[in-house]
Design a protein around this motif. Structure first.
Motif, PDB file in Angstrom:
ATOM      1  N   HIS A 194       0.966  -1.134   0.125  1.00 42.23           N
ATOM      2  CA  HIS A 194       0.166  -0.005   0.040  1.00 42.23           C
ATOM      3  C   HIS A 194       0.861   1.366   0.133  1.00 42.23           C
ATOM      4  CE1 HIS A 194      -3.865  -1.860   0.313  1.00 42.23           C
ATOM      5  NE2 HIS A 194      -3.584  -2.533   1.481  1.00 42.23           N
ATOM      6  N   CYS A 195       1.856   1.260   0.723  1.00 40.20           N
ATOM      7  CA  CYS A 195       2.824   2.597   0.939  1.00 40.20           C
ATOM      8  C   CYS A 195       3.569   2.604  -0.522  1.00 40.20           C
ATOM      9  CB  CYS A 195       3.928   2.090   1.972  1.00 40.20           C
ATOM     10  SG  CYS A 195       3.298   2.261   3.587  1.00 40.20           S
ATOM     11  N   TYR A 196       4.110   1.641  -1.156  1.00 36.13           N
ATOM     12  CA  TYR A 196       4.651   1.615  -2.495  1.00 36.13           C
ATOM     13  C   TYR A 196       3.977   2.227  -3.274  1.00 36.13           C
ATOM     14  CZ  TYR A 196       6.888   0.045  -6.435  1.00 36.13           C
ATOM     15  OH  TYR A 196       7.449  -0.190  -7.676  1.00 36.13           O
ATOM     16  N   SER A 197       2.525   1.730  -3.463  1.00 36.02           N
ATOM     17  CA  SER A 197       1.706   2.157  -4.267  1.00 36.02           C
ATOM     18  C   SER A 197       1.181   3.726  -4.064  1.00 36.02           C
ATOM     19  CB  SER A 197       0.013   1.562  -4.098  1.00 36.02           C
ATOM     20  OG  SER A 197      -0.790   1.752  -5.084  1.00 36.02           O
ATOM     21  N   ARG A 198       1.098   4.185  -3.021  1.00 33.98           N
ATOM     22  CA  ARG A 198       0.912   5.817  -2.607  1.00 33.98           C
ATOM     23  C   ARG A 198       2.119   6.335  -3.280  1.00 33.98           C
ATOM     24  NH1 ARG A 198       0.187   5.264   2.328  1.00 33.98           N
ATOM     25  NH2 ARG A 198       1.892   6.223   3.156  1.00 33.98           N
ATOM     26  N   LEU A 199       3.373   5.808  -2.946  1.00 33.63           N
ATOM     27  CA  LEU A 199       4.467   6.646  -3.328  1.00 33.63           C
ATOM     28  C   LEU A 199       4.663   6.874  -4.671  1.00 33.63           C
ATOM     29  CD1 LEU A 199       7.237   5.489  -0.668  1.00 33.63           C
ATOM     30  CD2 LEU A 199       6.096   7.812  -0.865  1.00 33.63           C
ATOM     31  N   ARG A 200       3.981   5.817  -5.528  1.00 34.25           N
ATOM     32  CA  ARG A 200       4.205   5.770  -6.970  1.00 34.25           C
ATOM     33  C   ARG A 200       3.628   7.081  -7.683  1.00 34.25           C
ATOM     34  NH1 ARG A 200       2.387   0.848 -10.166  1.00 34.25           N
ATOM     35  NH2 ARG A 200       3.075   2.149 -11.822  1.00 34.25           N
ATOM     36  N   SER A 201       2.697   7.595  -6.961  1.00 36.17           N
ATOM     37  CA  SER A 201       1.959   8.915  -7.479  1.00 36.17           C
ATOM     38  C   SER A 201       2.545  10.243  -7.035  1.00 36.17           C
ATOM     39  CB  SER A 201       0.439   8.915  -7.236  1.00 36.17           C
ATOM     40  OG  SER A 201       0.516   8.941  -5.743  1.00 36.17           O
ATOM     41  N   SER A 202       3.562  10.132  -6.227  1.00 40.16           N
ATOM     42  CA  SER A 202       4.488  11.318  -5.738  1.00 40.16           C
ATOM     43  C   SER A 202       5.230  12.044  -6.822  1.00 40.16           C
ATOM     44  CB  SER A 202       5.106  10.778  -4.500  1.00 40.16           C
ATOM     45  OG  SER A 202       6.369  10.153  -4.915  1.00 40.16           O
ATOM     46  N   ALA A 203       5.436  13.326  -6.489  1.00 40.25           N
ATOM     47  CA  ALA A 203       6.212  14.069  -7.498  1.00 40.25           C
ATOM     48  C   ALA A 203       7.837  13.551  -7.195  1.00 40.25           C
ATOM     49  CB  ALA A 203       6.279  15.570  -7.244  1.00 40.25           C
ATOM     50  N   ASP A 204       8.362  13.040  -5.945  1.00 44.04           N
ATOM     51  CA  ASP A 204       9.637  12.878  -5.548  1.00 44.04           C
ATOM     52  C   ASP A 204       9.833  11.448  -6.516  1.00 44.04           C
ATOM     53  OD1 ASP A 204      10.043  14.801  -4.116  1.00 44.04           O
ATOM     54  OD2 ASP A 204      10.056  13.812  -2.180  1.00 44.04           O
ATOM     55  N   PHE A 205       8.773  10.572  -6.287  1.00 46.74           N
ATOM     56  CA  PHE A 205       9.056   9.404  -7.293  1.00 46.74           C
ATOM     57  C   PHE A 205       9.383   9.641  -8.730  1.00 46.74           C
ATOM     58  CE2 PHE A 205       7.416   5.520  -9.676  1.00 46.74           C
ATOM     59  CZ  PHE A 205       8.427   4.677  -9.370  1.00 46.74           C
ATOM     60  N   ARG A 206       8.881  10.446  -9.252  1.00 47.68           N
ATOM     61  CA  ARG A 206       8.713  10.936 -10.779  1.00 47.68           C
ATOM     62  C   ARG A 206      10.035  11.652 -10.743  1.00 47.68           C
ATOM     63  NH1 ARG A 206       6.034  11.714 -15.183  1.00 47.68           N
ATOM     64  NH2 ARG A 206       3.958  10.900 -14.155  1.00 47.68           N
ATOM     65  N   GLU A 207      10.369  12.398  -9.861  1.00 48.94           N
ATOM     66  CA  GLU A 207      11.819  12.927 -10.042  1.00 48.94           C
ATOM     67  C   GLU A 207      12.829  11.995  -9.706  1.00 48.94           C
ATOM     68  OE1 GLU A 207      15.335  15.846  -9.881  1.00 48.94           O
ATOM     69  OE2 GLU A 207      13.441  15.759 -10.650  1.00 48.94           O
ATOM     70  N   GLY A 208      12.591  11.124  -8.875  1.00 51.34           N
ATOM     71  CA  GLY A 208      13.500   9.911  -8.940  1.00 51.34           C
ATOM     72  C   GLY A 208      14.009   9.166 -10.225  1.00 51.34           C
TER      73      GLY A 208
END
Length: 267
Positions: A238-252
């Motif tokens: 669930h946490c992994y899924s939530r982070l996938r939509s974050s701007a930080d993940f896109r930046e990474g």
């Protein structure tokens, strides 16, 4: 509390410790400074909790460091204070000492010399323990006809198991920083003169990661400590899924493919 009120509070004079915020390095230090042994008074525990909570809400702070002045981190609590404190006050000790674990931000403790009793318990509540070669960890409460009362034996058993915990608690045994590293208590063990350098290096390393991913990882790991494996895996998903939509993940991801260093903003 507003940021201006936080800053004013953190600039207060505290009994037994002081606070320093370095906005440029995004680091805040809570420094025990009651020489020569940095004994932690009963009222000091509540003040430390309040400061941890204030630093957790401080916009300029990414990493919190707990350290000490002098050759010893802390020889423990004010023994006389236990006899004078009310049952209500004593009942809050574990909550106060657990403040580093409740912080969303990473908390590093730099230990040297005596790290006994509540000094050790506070250290165990932090995320990373950097020990100097001079460090001596102990829970000596058996010498007073008492047991650790602020989570010491419980946290220690989670880290090193029942046999070694009985050795330290029931026999009031001291262990060195090197042994603590070997047993999994310490994250690092360095020469005493290298303690600050090692601490700052870890601060800088943690600052390089996404604040959002760091907060998520800390809470997930803490919350899953007692969870069945199936539940822990489910929560991780669930946490992994939530982070996938974050701007930080896109930046990474974009930084990885662009072969550049990612610049995270915690969003």
């Amino acid at each position: 509390m507003t940021q201006s009120a936080l800053i004013e509070f953190l600039s207060s004079t505290f009994d037994g410790f002081h606070v320093h915020v370095d906005s440029e390095r995004e680091r805040a230090d809570i420094v025990l400074d009651r020489p020569p042994f940095n004994i932690i008074a009963m009222t000091q525990r509540d003040a430390l909790r309040q400061v941890f909570e204030a630093l957790d809400a401080h916009d300029d702070v990414r990493v919190i460091v707990l350290r000490s002045e002098g050759e010893h981190f802390s020889s423990g609590g004010d023994i006389k204070g236990f006899l004078e404190a009310s049952p209500e006050h004593v009942s809050k000790l574990a909550w106060n000492v657990a403040a580093p674990a409740r912080c969303e931000k990473p908390v590093i403790v730099a230990n040297r010399g005596y790290t006994f009793g509540v000094g050790f318990e506070l250290s165990l509540a932090c995320d990373f323990r950097i020990a100097s070669e001079t460090t001596r960890y102990a829970l000596p409460e058996q010498n007073l006809g008492q047991i650790p009362g602020s989570g010491g034996s419980a946290r220690l058993q989670k880290i090193i198991g029942i046999t070694r915990t009985k050795h330290m608690v029931m026999r009031a045994k001291r262990i060195s920083g090197a042994t603590a590293l070997d047993w999994g208590i310490a994250t690092e063990c360095v020469a005493d003169v290298e303690l600050e350098n090692a601490t700052q290096a870890l601060v800088d390393e943690l600052r390089g990661f996404s604040p959002l991913a760091q907060r998520t990882a800390k809470k997930l790991i803490n919350d899953n400590e007692d969870a069945p494996l199936s539940v822990a895996i489910e929560m991780e998903g669930h946490c992994y899924s939530r982070l996938r939509s974050s701007a930080d993940f896109r930046e990474g991801v974009e930084a990885f493919h662009g072969k550049r260093k990612a610049v995270f903003h915690g969003e």
